[in-house]
Design an enzyme around this catalytic site. Structure first.
Site, short mmCIF file in Angstrom:
data_model
loop_
_atom_site.label_atom_id
_atom_site.label_comp_id
_atom_site.label_asym_id
_atom_site.label_seq_id
_atom_site.Cartn_x
_atom_site.Cartn_y
_atom_site.Cartn_z
N GLU A 64 -0.05 -0.80 5.86
CA GLU A 64 1.02 -0.26 6.71
C GLU A 64 0.85 1.23 6.88
OE1 GLU A 64 4.81 1.25 8.17
OE2 GLU A 64 3.85 1.79 6.30
N ASP B 62 0.85 -1.20 0.00
CA ASP B 62 0.00 0.00 0.00
C ASP B 62 0.89 1.25 0.00
OD1 ASP B 62 0.77 -0.66 2.67
OD2 ASP B 62 -0.73 0.71 3.46
ZN LIG Z 1 6.76 2.28 4.16
#
Ligand SMILES: [Zn+2]
Length: 380
Positions: A131, A70
């Protein structure tokens, strides 16, 4: 023998606009690269987040590369399509070029090279799509899944951008903790012309902000910089010029080292708030939210092995650092020793994020050297 071009794979990953928590085919691209190498791929969706755990080899030790597909939104005005993966003058541009789709491409290419030599050893890739967001349905859940299945990682390298100047200059061996605090000071609303009949929360908040900001938390430790406390907002939101407000709010963030725990910090803040409360008669509410505690992997056989791999490729001896923001290493450290080694951090989260093609190749060389050394002589 399968050759895998890390630059082409990085481009293919960048072309999936996987802004957290969207995947947009990014993990499919990675799976298609890993399956021909013999990796068994497990897709692990949690909530709206896609995750991938890929593994090759059955024996111990198990070495893991970890990262995220992501990315943060592109923001501002880019010179080229942020999801185009364009190469100009030897530089790959795109959201995720450094943070951290290219590093994931380097993981796969290094594993391909290692396997092509007929070398054995168990390698895993733990890749999350969560994340940059809440980090609730990502790495943490995959680690729980592994634990439930009785699978254990022995050592892990996270591919977050770890160096400021050039690839391999710095290895992150830990991170500071991060604690957010919301402060609400409660007074008594009243007319500005009759302040004695009111209790103004603003001077009380100012007093608390000064006390907390002026306090030195520590002088740093062997592996960490001094802890810092910063106010990030003060909010009253009072449009009236003749009303003393009932409430004033603020928020602050503490980046803390291994001298502190969230509990000791909360005690300290509560103590200061109590003192201000006693002086001013205002009530003070405190709300805490913890992003992660401070952690560090002690320098030893594993960090030396990674440092030597860098040295063999770049000729440089890397420095060990605990600077920067939080990363998923904070979850992995509860399972096995973890270090962070990736590309140059200069453009991460910025407009025109980019990585030099030569750096992507160099990082692949480093990861490949690391795998060779690791399985030749696994650290205890
Ligand atoms: Zn990162």
């Amino acid at each position: 023998m399968t050759i895998l071009d890390p630059v082409a794979l990085a481009q293919a990953l960048i072309r999936c606009p996987s802004v957290t928590p969207k995947d947009e085919g990014a993990l499919d691209v990675l799976e298609e690269a890993l399956k021909p190498l013999g990796f068994a791929c497990h897709r692990l969706p949690f909530g709206e987040v896609e995750n991938l755990y890929a593994r090759i080899g059955d024996g111990a030790p198990l070495f893991c590369f970890a990262g995220h597909t992501d990315v943060v939104p592109p923001g501002g005005q880019w010179k080229s399509d942020p999801f185009g993966g364009e190469i100009r003058d030897g530089v790959l541009y795109g959201r995720g070029a450094t943070d951290m789709k290219s590093a994931i491409a380097c993981f796969a290419a290094a594993a391909a090279r290692h396997l092509a030599k007929g070398a054995s050893g168990s390698i895993a890739l733990l890749i999350t799509g969560d994340e940059e967001g809440e980090a609730v349905d990502g790495t943490r859940k995959v680690l729980d899944w592994l634990k439930d299945k009785g699978k254990r990682l022995d050592h892990c390298v996270v591919g977050e951008p770890s160096s400021v100047a050039a690839v391999g200059v710095t290895i992150k061996i830990g991170r500071r903790g991060s604690l957010n605090v919301r402060v609400t000071v409660k007074g008594v609303q009243g007319h500005v012309a009759y302040p004695a009949k009111a209790r103004n929360p603003i001077p009380a908040l100012a007093a608390l902000a000064t006390r907390l900001s002026e306090h030195k938390l520590d002088d740093g430790t062997a592996q960490f910089e001094p802890s810092t406390l910063a106010f990030t907002s003060v909010d009253v939101g009072n449009p009236a010029t003749n009303v003393i407000p009932a409430e004033a709010r603020a928020q602050l963030n503490i980046r803390f080292n291994d001298r502190h725990t969230p509990e000791t910090l909360a005690d300290f803040i509560a103590g200061e708030a109590k003192a201000v409360s006693q002086q001013t008669g205002c009530g003070i509410d405190l709300e805490y939210s913890l992003s992660g505690v401070a952690f560090a992997t002690q320098p030893g056989a594993f960090s030396s092995l990674v440092a030597n791999a860098i040295q063999s490729v770049t000729g440089r001896t890397p420095a060990f650092s605990t600077g920067g923001g939080t990363s998923d290493a904070r979850f992995i450290v509860q399972h096995c020793p973890v270090l962070e080694l990736g590309l140059v951090s200069a453009t991460m989260h910025k407009v025109d994020e980019c990585a030099a093609v030569a750096d992507i190749q160099r990082l692949t060389d480093i990861y490949a050297a690391l795998l060779d050394a690791y399985f030749k002589n696994p650290p205890q």
